[in-house]
Design a protein around this motif. Structure first.
Motif, short mmCIF file in Angstrom:
data_model
loop_
_atom_site.label_atom_id
_atom_site.label_comp_id
_atom_site.label_asym_id
_atom_site.label_seq_id
_atom_site.Cartn_x
_atom_site.Cartn_y
_atom_site.Cartn_z
N LYS A 140 -9.17 -19.10 9.14
CA LYS A 140 -8.44 -20.13 8.40
C LYS A 140 -6.93 -20.11 8.66
N PHE A 141 -6.36 -18.90 8.80
CA PHE A 141 -4.91 -18.80 8.92
C PHE A 141 -4.44 -18.23 10.26
N ASP A 142 -5.36 -18.02 11.18
CA ASP A 142 -5.02 -17.50 12.50
C ASP A 142 -4.20 -16.21 12.41
N GLY A 143 -4.71 -15.28 11.61
CA GLY A 143 -4.04 -14.00 11.43
C GLY A 143 -4.81 -12.86 12.07
N SER A 144 -4.24 -11.69 11.99
CA SER A 144 -4.94 -10.50 12.48
C SER A 144 -4.87 -9.41 11.40
N ILE A 145 -5.89 -8.58 11.37
CA ILE A 145 -6.02 -7.57 10.33
C ILE A 145 -6.12 -6.19 10.96
N GLU A 146 -5.35 -5.27 10.42
CA GLU A 146 -5.44 -3.85 10.79
C GLU A 146 -5.81 -3.11 9.51
N ARG A 147 -6.98 -2.48 9.49
CA ARG A 147 -7.43 -1.76 8.31
C ARG A 147 -7.18 -0.26 8.47
N PHE A 148 -6.81 0.38 7.35
CA PHE A 148 -6.57 1.82 7.30
C PHE A 148 -7.42 2.41 6.18
N VAL A 153 -4.28 6.88 4.13
CA VAL A 153 -3.02 6.31 3.65
C VAL A 153 -2.47 7.15 2.50
N LYS A 154 -3.35 7.50 1.58
CA LYS A 154 -2.92 8.30 0.42
C LYS A 154 -2.37 9.65 0.89
N GLU A 155 -3.02 10.25 1.86
CA GLU A 155 -2.56 11.53 2.42
C GLU A 155 -1.20 11.38 3.10
N ASP A 156 -1.03 10.32 3.89
CA ASP A 156 0.25 10.08 4.56
C ASP A 156 1.38 9.85 3.54
N VAL A 157 1.09 9.08 2.50
CA VAL A 157 2.10 8.82 1.46
C VAL A 157 2.46 10.12 0.75
N SER A 158 1.47 10.90 0.40
CA SER A 158 1.71 12.17 -0.29
C SER A 158 2.53 13.12 0.57
N THR A 159 2.17 13.24 1.84
CA THR A 159 2.91 14.11 2.76
C THR A 159 4.34 13.63 2.93
N ALA A 160 4.52 12.31 3.06
CA ALA A 160 5.88 11.77 3.22
C ALA A 160 6.71 12.02 1.97
#
Length: 166
Positions: A140-148, A153-160
């Motif tokens: 519908k919107f000609d977009g692209s998706i990158e899923r994590f 993500v929670k681990e990366d945020v916590s480590t950061a």
């Protein structure tokens, strides 16, 4: 399955249209939108700002203390610190450990996906079938998706956060 997704579009207007559609389908049989934010990378490519957001998880619609709020908060300023942290990890690790360590973080991927002055849609979702979001965004919107994966993500945020507190 819990995921964090970065959705990008060629056109800024499509980002806001998709954000509006995402809010309309916040809860369906195969997709639950927990949090969503429109983010923008600045002209220098060094900072991110949150243009609009919604948080269906906490009930008060305040996203600043949420997962996406923390993720954007870390992206908003200390990207240099995070890059230093990653380079330091790489330099200080033995070869054997380096092979097993994930050195590309969600911050690297998000920073690399968005171009200067580009808007993106950052979503914290729980989906059993990616078809609904894929159809809406890609077709519908000609977009692209990158899923994590949510746990990554929670681990990366916590480590950061731990690194930034030092």
């Amino acid at each position: 399955m819990k995921k964090v997704a970065l959705v990008t579009f060629k056109d800024s207007a499509a980002t806001y249209e998709a954000f509006s559609q995402v809010k309309k389908i916040a809860k369906s049989n195969t997709l639950e939108i927990r949090q969503a934010a429109v983010i923008e990378k600045n002209a220098k490519g060094t900072n991110f700002t949150m243009q609009d957001s919604v948080d269906y998880e906490s009930g008060d619609r305040v996203i600043k203390t949420s997962l996406i709020g923390m993720l954007v908060g870390i992206l908003a300023g200390p990207l240099g610190i995070l890059c230093g942290w990653i380079i330091g990890d790489i330099a200080g690790l033995s070869t054997n450990y380096l092979k097993n360590k994930k050195t590309v973080t969600v911050f690297d991927k998000i920073a690399g996906e968005l171009k200067e002055e580009q808007l993106g849609l950052l979503l914290y979702i729980d989906e059993t079938d990616p078809a609904l979001l894929d159809t809406m965004i890609v077709e519908k919107f000609d977009g692209s998706i990158e899923r994590f994966d949510y746990t990554d993500v929670k681990e990366d945020v916590s480590t950061a956060q731990k690194h930034l507190e030092k």
